[in-house]
Design a protein around this motif. Structure first.
Motif, short mmCIF file in Angstrom:
data_model
loop_
_atom_site.label_atom_id
_atom_site.label_comp_id
_atom_site.label_asym_id
_atom_site.label_seq_id
_atom_site.Cartn_x
_atom_site.Cartn_y
_atom_site.Cartn_z
N ALA A 185 0.83 -1.20 0.00
CA ALA A 185 0.00 0.00 0.00
C ALA A 185 0.87 1.26 0.00
CB ALA A 185 -0.94 0.00 1.20
N ASP A 186 1.94 1.23 0.79
CA ASP A 186 2.86 2.37 0.81
C ASP A 186 3.55 2.55 -0.53
OD1 ASP A 186 2.20 2.90 3.42
OD2 ASP A 186 4.00 1.98 4.28
N ALA A 187 3.94 1.46 -1.16
CA ALA A 187 4.58 1.54 -2.47
C ALA A 187 3.63 2.13 -3.50
CB ALA A 187 5.05 0.16 -2.92
N GLN A 188 2.37 1.74 -3.43
CA GLN A 188 1.37 2.27 -4.36
C GLN A 188 1.17 3.77 -4.12
OE1 GLN A 188 -0.20 0.84 -6.88
NE2 GLN A 188 -1.35 2.69 -7.34
N ARG A 189 1.09 4.16 -2.85
CA ARG A 189 0.89 5.57 -2.52
C ARG A 189 2.08 6.41 -2.96
NH1 ARG A 189 2.86 8.17 1.56
NH2 ARG A 189 3.37 6.29 2.72
N LEU A 190 3.29 5.89 -2.77
CA LEU A 190 4.50 6.64 -3.13
C LEU A 190 4.73 6.69 -4.64
CD1 LEU A 190 6.91 5.36 -0.36
CD2 LEU A 190 6.12 7.71 -0.66
N SER A 191 4.12 5.80 -5.39
CA SER A 191 4.40 5.72 -6.82
C SER A 191 4.00 6.99 -7.56
CB SER A 191 3.68 4.52 -7.45
OG SER A 191 2.29 4.71 -7.43
N THR A 192 3.09 7.77 -6.99
CA THR A 192 2.68 9.00 -7.67
C THR A 192 3.56 10.19 -7.32
OG1 THR A 192 1.12 9.52 -5.90
CG2 THR A 192 0.27 8.27 -7.78
#
Length: 57
Positions: free
Chosen positions: A23-30
């Motif tokens: 979830a953190d990786a997804q959030r940081l991807s932007t």
């Protein structure tokens, strides 16, 4: 109510950590691609530990 004091197994702890890291990786991807890649790598390491535990059982 009786499950209130039940301790989590190692597999449950790792599964939660994996979900949080993804979830953190997804959030940081932007916003921060490098940090996102690092979180994804961390999640993959956790996933390898989960696989090892499942294969041992």
């Amino acid at each position: 109510m009786f499950g209130l004091f039940k301790k989590k197994s190692e597999l449950e702890k790792l599964s939660e950590a994996y979900a949080k890291a993804m979830a953190d990786a997804q959030r940081l991807s932007t916003s921060n691609r490098k940090a996102s890649d690092e979180m994804y790598a961390k999640a993959e390491e956790i996933n390898k530990k989960i696989d090892a535990i499942q294969n041992a059982s």
